[in-house]
Design a protein around this motif. Structure first.
Motif, PDB file in Angstrom:
ATOM      1  N   HIS A  47    -139.367  37.734   0.741  1.00 37.46           N
ATOM      2  CA  HIS A  47    -140.643  38.282   1.201  1.00 37.46           C
ATOM      3  C   HIS A  47    -140.429  39.670   1.785  1.00 37.46           C
ATOM      4  N   ASP A  48    -139.400  39.827   2.630  1.00 38.25           N
ATOM      5  CA  ASP A  48    -139.119  41.139   3.226  1.00 38.25           C
ATOM      6  C   ASP A  48    -138.790  42.181   2.158  1.00 38.25           C
ATOM      7  N   ASP A  49    -138.058  41.775   1.116  1.00 41.40           N
ATOM      8  CA  ASP A  49    -137.749  42.699   0.014  1.00 41.40           C
ATOM      9  C   ASP A  49    -139.026  43.153  -0.681  1.00 41.40           C
ATOM     10  N   VAL A  50    -139.953  42.206  -0.901  1.00 41.68           N
ATOM     11  CA  VAL A  50    -141.215  42.539  -1.570  1.00 41.68           C
ATOM     12  C   VAL A  50    -142.009  43.520  -0.716  1.00 41.68           C
ATOM     13  N   VAL A  51    -142.083  43.271   0.587  1.00 40.43           N
ATOM     14  CA  VAL A  51    -142.815  44.165   1.487  1.00 40.43           C
ATOM     15  C   VAL A  51    -142.200  45.569   1.454  1.00 40.43           C
ATOM     16  N   ALA A  52    -140.876  45.658   1.527  1.00 39.50           N
ATOM     17  CA  ALA A  52    -140.205  46.965   1.509  1.00 39.50           C
ATOM     18  C   ALA A  52    -140.421  47.678   0.171  1.00 39.50           C
ATOM     19  N   ALA A  53    -140.296  46.948  -0.943  1.00 36.31           N
ATOM     20  CA  ALA A  53    -140.485  47.544  -2.262  1.00 36.31           C
ATOM     21  C   ALA A  53    -141.938  47.981  -2.456  1.00 36.31           C
ATOM     22  N   TYR A  54    -142.867  47.202  -1.939  1.00 37.95           N
ATOM     23  CA  TYR A  54    -144.295  47.530  -2.011  1.00 37.95           C
ATOM     24  C   TYR A  54    -144.537  48.855  -1.283  1.00 37.95           C
ATOM     25  N   THR A  55    -143.979  48.971  -0.082  1.00 39.09           N
ATOM     26  CA  THR A  55    -144.135  50.186   0.714  1.00 39.09           C
ATOM     27  C   THR A  55    -143.554  51.389  -0.020  1.00 39.09           C
ATOM     28  N   LEU A  71    -147.736  35.786  -3.187  1.00 44.43           N
ATOM     29  CA  LEU A  71    -146.561  35.104  -3.726  1.00 44.43           C
ATOM     30  C   LEU A  71    -146.847  33.624  -3.954  1.00 44.43           C
ATOM     31  N   ASP A  72    -147.510  32.986  -2.992  1.00 46.22           N
ATOM     32  CA  ASP A  72    -147.872  31.565  -3.155  1.00 46.22           C
ATOM     33  C   ASP A  72    -148.757  31.366  -4.385  1.00 46.22           C
ATOM     34  N   ARG A  73    -149.755  32.236  -4.559  1.00 55.57           N
ATOM     35  CA  ARG A  73    -150.664  32.106  -5.710  1.00 55.57           C
ATOM     36  C   ARG A  73    -149.939  32.351  -7.024  1.00 55.57           C
ATOM     37  N   LEU A  74    -149.024  33.314  -7.040  1.00 58.48           N
ATOM     38  CA  LEU A  74    -148.269  33.587  -8.269  1.00 58.48           C
ATOM     39  C   LEU A  74    -147.381  32.398  -8.635  1.00 58.48           C
ATOM     40  N   ASP A  81    -141.389  32.316  -9.913  1.00 63.28           N
ATOM     41  CA  ASP A  81    -140.643  31.158  -9.418  1.00 63.28           C
ATOM     42  C   ASP A  81    -140.219  31.404  -7.980  1.00 63.28           C
ATOM     43  N   ARG A  82    -140.216  30.351  -7.183  1.00 60.02           N
ATOM     44  CA  ARG A  82    -139.710  30.398  -5.812  1.00 60.02           C
ATOM     45  C   ARG A  82    -138.465  29.523  -5.782  1.00 60.02           C
ATOM     46  N   ARG A  83    -137.397  30.087  -5.310  1.00 61.65           N
ATOM     47  CA  ARG A  83    -136.167  29.321  -5.163  1.00 61.65           C
ATOM     48  C   ARG A  83    -135.706  29.458  -3.717  1.00 61.65           C
ATOM     49  N   VAL A  84    -135.253  28.355  -3.167  1.00 57.35           N
ATOM     50  CA  VAL A  84    -134.722  28.367  -1.808  1.00 57.35           C
ATOM     51  C   VAL A  84    -133.211  28.348  -1.935  1.00 57.35           C
ATOM     52  N   GLY A  85    -132.576  29.383  -1.428  1.00 63.85           N
ATOM     53  CA  GLY A  85    -131.131  29.494  -1.520  1.00 63.85           C
ATOM     54  C   GLY A  85    -130.419  28.624  -0.506  1.00 63.85           C
ATOM     55  N   ALA A  86    -129.108  28.585  -0.613  1.00 56.32           N
ATOM     56  CA  ALA A  86    -128.296  27.823   0.332  1.00 56.32           C
ATOM     57  C   ALA A  86    -128.514  28.332   1.758  1.00 56.32           C
ATOM     58  N   ASP A  87    -128.938  29.602   1.878  1.00 59.06           N
ATOM     59  CA  ASP A  87    -129.208  30.193   3.181  1.00 59.06           C
ATOM     60  C   ASP A  87    -130.616  29.837   3.688  1.00 59.06           C
ATOM     61  N   ARG A  88    -131.334  28.994   2.906  1.00 56.95           N
ATOM     62  CA  ARG A  88    -132.673  28.506   3.235  1.00 56.95           C
ATOM     63  C   ARG A  88    -133.722  29.612   3.227  1.00 56.95           C
ATOM     64  N   ASN A  90    -136.422  31.811   0.997  1.00 61.85           N
ATOM     65  CA  ASN A  90    -137.186  31.821  -0.248  1.00 61.85           C
ATOM     66  C   ASN A  90    -136.964  33.143  -0.974  1.00 61.85           C
ATOM     67  N   ARG A  91    -136.726  33.045  -2.267  1.00 58.50           N
ATOM     68  CA  ARG A  91    -136.598  34.225  -3.116  1.00 58.50           C
ATOM     69  C   ARG A  91    -137.538  34.044  -4.299  1.00 58.50           C
ATOM     70  N   PHE A  92    -138.145  35.136  -4.711  1.00 58.75           N
ATOM     71  CA  PHE A  92    -139.160  35.091  -5.749  1.00 58.75           C
ATOM     72  C   PHE A  92    -138.747  35.962  -6.923  1.00 58.75           C
ATOM     73  N   SER A  93    -139.050  35.487  -8.113  1.00 60.36           N
ATOM     74  CA  SER A  93    -138.783  36.254  -9.334  1.00 60.36           C
ATOM     75  C   SER A  93    -139.833  35.890 -10.367  1.00 60.36           C
ATOM     76  N   ARG A  94    -139.978  36.759 -11.351  1.00 59.68           N
ATOM     77  CA  ARG A  94    -140.876  36.421 -12.450  1.00 59.68           C
ATOM     78  C   ARG A  94    -140.378  35.130 -13.065  1.00 59.68           C
ATOM     79  N   HIS A  95    -141.287  34.321 -13.551  1.00 63.93           N
ATOM     80  CA  HIS A  95    -140.930  33.042 -14.132  1.00 63.93           C
ATOM     81  C   HIS A  95    -139.963  33.237 -15.299  1.00 63.93           C
ATOM     82  N   VAL A  96    -138.872  32.499 -15.293  1.00 60.17           N
ATOM     83  CA  VAL A  96    -137.897  32.537 -16.381  1.00 60.17           C
ATOM     84  C   VAL A  96    -138.236  31.420 -17.344  1.00 60.17           C
ATOM     85  N   GLU A  97    -138.593  31.792 -18.549  1.00 67.99           N
ATOM     86  CA  GLU A  97    -138.918  30.803 -19.583  1.00 67.99           C
ATOM     87  C   GLU A  97    -137.653  30.559 -20.388  1.00 67.99           C
TER      88      GLU A  97
END
Length: 155
Positions: A47-55, A71-74, A81-88, A90-97
Motif C-alpha cells: 500500500h505504501d509503495d502504491v501511495v508513493a508511486a501515485y504521488t 485496491l480492495d475493489r481491484l 492479486d493480493r498476497r500476504v508475505g511471510a512478513d505479513r 499485503n502486496r498487490f500486483s496485476r492478476h497473473v493468469e
C-alpha cells in the motif's frame, strides 16, 4: 531494480478505463492510476509503495483510505492479486493468469510468475483433493504456489 513503477503513460488510460468498466467498477482517476501503476510495476507493491508511486506519477499525494478501497475493489473484481508475505505485509500486483493456474513467488522481491503447465500436476492435485474429501474437507479450487528466490534476486 526499481521498486516504483514508471509513471502511467497516456495510452494506457483507455485500457484501464475499459478494464474497470468491463469489471463493473466505477472509472475514477484513483482507480485508473492505481491499476496503471500495478500494470507497470516490476514487482508487487505494498500500500505504501502504491501511495508513493501515485504521488510520483501524478505530482499529488492520494488519500490513503481511497487507495486501500481501490485496491480492495481491484482484488474483488479479479483485476489484481493480493498476497500476504511471510512478513505479513499485503502486496498487490496485476492478476497473473497462468494457464496451469499455478504460480511462483519470489520470497525476496515478491515477483509473481506463471508456472508452465505440467501434464502430471492435475492428477496429483486430484489425488490430494480426494484425500482431503476423505477427511471431510471440500476443495472448490486448487492452485499451487511455489516459493523461492528468482534469478534476479539470486544473481
Amino acid at each position: 531494480m526499481s521498486l516504483h513503477p514508471k509513471p502511467p503513460i497516456a495510452a494506457t488510460a483507455l485500457d484501464s478505463e475499459t478494464l474497470l468498466r468491463s469489471s463493473g467498477l466505477r472509472v475514477t482517476r484513483a482507480a485508473q492510476t492505481v491499476l496503471e501503476l500495478l500494470e507497470h510495476a516490476s514487482q508487487p507493491l505494498t500500500h505504501d509503495d502504491v501511495v508513493a508511486a501515485y504521488t510520483t506519477a501524478t505530482g499529488e499525494a492520494p488519500d490513503r483510505v481511497t487507495v486501500y478501497r481501490v485496491l480492495d475493489r481491484l482484488v474483488e473484481a479479479g483485476l489484481c492479486d493480493r498476497r500476504v508475505g511471510a512478513d505479513r505485509v499485503n502486496r498487490f500486483s496485476r492478476h497473473v493468469e497462468a494457464a496451469s493456474g499455478n504460480i511462483f513467488e519470489c520470497d525476496q522481491c515478491h515477483k509473481v510468475l506463471a508456472l508452465p503447465s505440467d501434464p502430471e500436476l492435475p492428477k496429483v492435485m486430484s489425488r490430494l483433493g480426494r484425500e482431503l474429501r476423505k477427511q471431510g474437507i471440500d476443495t472448490r479450487h486448487t492452485a499451487l504456489t511455489l516459493h523461492g528466490t528468482c534469478g534476479d534476486c539470486r544473481g
